[in-house]
Design an enzyme around this catalytic site. Structure first.
Site, mmCIF file in Angstrom:
data_model
loop_
_atom_site.group_PDB
_atom_site.id
_atom_site.type_symbol
_atom_site.label_atom_id
_atom_site.label_comp_id
_atom_site.label_asym_id
_atom_site.label_seq_id
_atom_site.Cartn_x
_atom_site.Cartn_y
_atom_site.Cartn_z
ATOM 1 N N LEU A 174 42.379 -37.094 -22.176
ATOM 2 C CA LEU A 174 43.485 -36.317 -21.618
ATOM 3 C C LEU A 174 44.809 -37.055 -21.466
ATOM 4 O O LEU A 174 45.794 -36.468 -21.031
ATOM 5 C CB LEU A 174 43.054 -35.712 -20.268
ATOM 6 C CG LEU A 174 41.819 -34.807 -20.376
ATOM 7 C CD1 LEU A 174 41.496 -34.174 -19.041
ATOM 8 C CD2 LEU A 174 42.017 -33.728 -21.452
ATOM 9 N N HIS A 232 41.234 -30.084 -30.473
ATOM 10 C CA HIS A 232 41.842 -29.215 -29.464
ATOM 11 C C HIS A 232 41.104 -27.883 -29.478
ATOM 12 O O HIS A 232 40.860 -27.320 -30.551
ATOM 13 C CB HIS A 232 43.328 -29.022 -29.768
ATOM 14 C CG HIS A 232 44.027 -28.261 -28.699
ATOM 15 N ND1 HIS A 232 44.391 -28.843 -27.503
ATOM 16 C CD2 HIS A 232 44.397 -26.959 -28.610
ATOM 17 C CE1 HIS A 232 44.949 -27.930 -26.732
ATOM 18 N NE2 HIS A 232 44.972 -26.771 -27.379
ATOM 19 N N ASP A 248 49.421 -32.641 -29.153
ATOM 20 C CA ASP A 248 48.920 -31.556 -30.011
ATOM 21 C C ASP A 248 49.851 -31.169 -31.159
ATOM 22 O O ASP A 248 49.806 -30.039 -31.633
ATOM 23 C CB ASP A 248 48.633 -30.298 -29.160
ATOM 24 C CG ASP A 248 47.637 -30.583 -28.055
ATOM 25 O OD1 ASP A 248 46.729 -31.406 -28.272
ATOM 26 O OD2 ASP A 248 47.777 -29.979 -26.973
HETATM 27 C C1 GAR Z 1 36.554 -30.123 -25.662
HETATM 28 O O1 GAR Z 1 36.441 -28.724 -25.669
HETATM 29 C C2 GAR Z 1 37.818 -30.546 -26.364
HETATM 30 O O2 GAR Z 1 38.181 -29.685 -27.416
HETATM 31 C C3 GAR Z 1 38.817 -30.460 -25.245
HETATM 32 O O3 GAR Z 1 38.144 -30.966 -24.135
HETATM 33 C C4 GAR Z 1 36.752 -30.633 -24.244
HETATM 34 C C5 GAR Z 1 35.967 -31.881 -23.957
HETATM 35 O O4 GAR Z 1 34.607 -31.579 -23.819
HETATM 36 N N1 GAR Z 1 40.000 -31.199 -25.547
HETATM 37 C C6 GAR Z 1 41.206 -30.842 -25.091
HETATM 38 O O5 GAR Z 1 41.376 -29.870 -24.379
HETATM 39 C C7 GAR Z 1 42.358 -31.729 -25.555
HETATM 40 N N2 GAR Z 1 43.625 -31.134 -25.232
HETATM 41 P P1 GAR Z 1 33.534 -32.740 -23.849
HETATM 42 O O6 GAR Z 1 34.000 -33.800 -22.862
HETATM 43 O O7 GAR Z 1 32.267 -32.091 -23.403
HETATM 44 O O8 GAR Z 1 33.457 -33.274 -25.247
#
Ligand code: GAR
Length: 190
Positions: free
Chosen positions: A85, A104, A145
């Site tokens: 993040l 994303h 992004d």
């Molecule tokens: C995922 O859905 C990813 O696409 C998103 O965070 C989640 C992490 O899940 N990423 C973002 O939102 C980036 N802006 P995880 O920790 O279970 O892999």
């Protein structure tokens, strides 16, 4: 052999899936997991694997070479952001040109930018009454992004879908596609 580092801030389902996918791969090895949160569940998830982890804070990332030095120590060739993040600072971007990718959970350029992560994204998509969403895998640059998109996959949104239902559909797409796209992009490096 290419060495991959995973950056993750949260739950770690993508990191886990990527590690499992490459476990028997002789050309690509995940050999470091980095997180800005000592309590992130990703660090629990990776315990069964013999992969080192490294935790840093946002000041160390932004204002020092501590993270970059760690990437060099592990001879990292390629970086994958899997639910990470924070912005990647210039020292790391410059050291890894076109070698950092992010996933994303929406169809960029829609629903991207600062603050748009995880469930926030799915709430916004549902509120906007979109009929489809999906995943975007893209190169990372100095703006949230906005790097070139490598791959997108879509899912449809039904009228009664909640953000949680949408999150589940996105999760399936991420599990299905992310490791394969990483494999393809890393194969082109050599
Ligand atoms: C995922 O859905 C990813 O696409 C998103 O965070 C989640 C992490 O899940 N990423 C973002 O939102 C980036 N802006 P995880 O920790 O279970 O892999």
């Amino acid at each position: 052999m290419s060495n991959i580092a995973l950056f993750a801030s949260g739950n770690g389902t993508n990191a886990d899936n990527i590690i499992r996918y490459f476990q028997k791969n002789i050309d690509i090895k995940v050999n470091l997991v980095l997180s800005n949160k000592a309590e992130a569940y990703v660090l629990e998830r990776i315990k069964p694997y013999t992969i080192d982890s490294f935790v840093f804070n946002s000041n160390e990332l932004r204002n020092t070479n501590i993270v970059l030095d760690k990437l060099r120590e592990y001879k990292i060739d390629f970086i994958v952001l899997a639910g990470f993040l924070l912005m990647i600072p210039e020292n790391i971007l410059n050291a890894f040109p076109n070698k950092i990718i992010n996933i994303h959970p929406a169809l960029l350029p829609k629903f991207g930018g600062k603050g748009m992560h995880g469930m926030h994204v799915h709430h916004s998509v549902i509120e906007a009454k979109e009929t489809e969403s999906g995943i975007s895998i893209h190169y990372v640059n100095a703006k949230y992004d906005e790097g070139n998109i490598i791959f997108q996959a879509k899912c449809s949104i039904l009228p009664n879908d909640t953000p949680e239902i949408l999150a589940n559909k996105i999760h399936q797409l991420e599990q299905q596609h992310f490791p394969k796209i990483i494999e393809q992009v890393v194969a082109k490096l050599k």
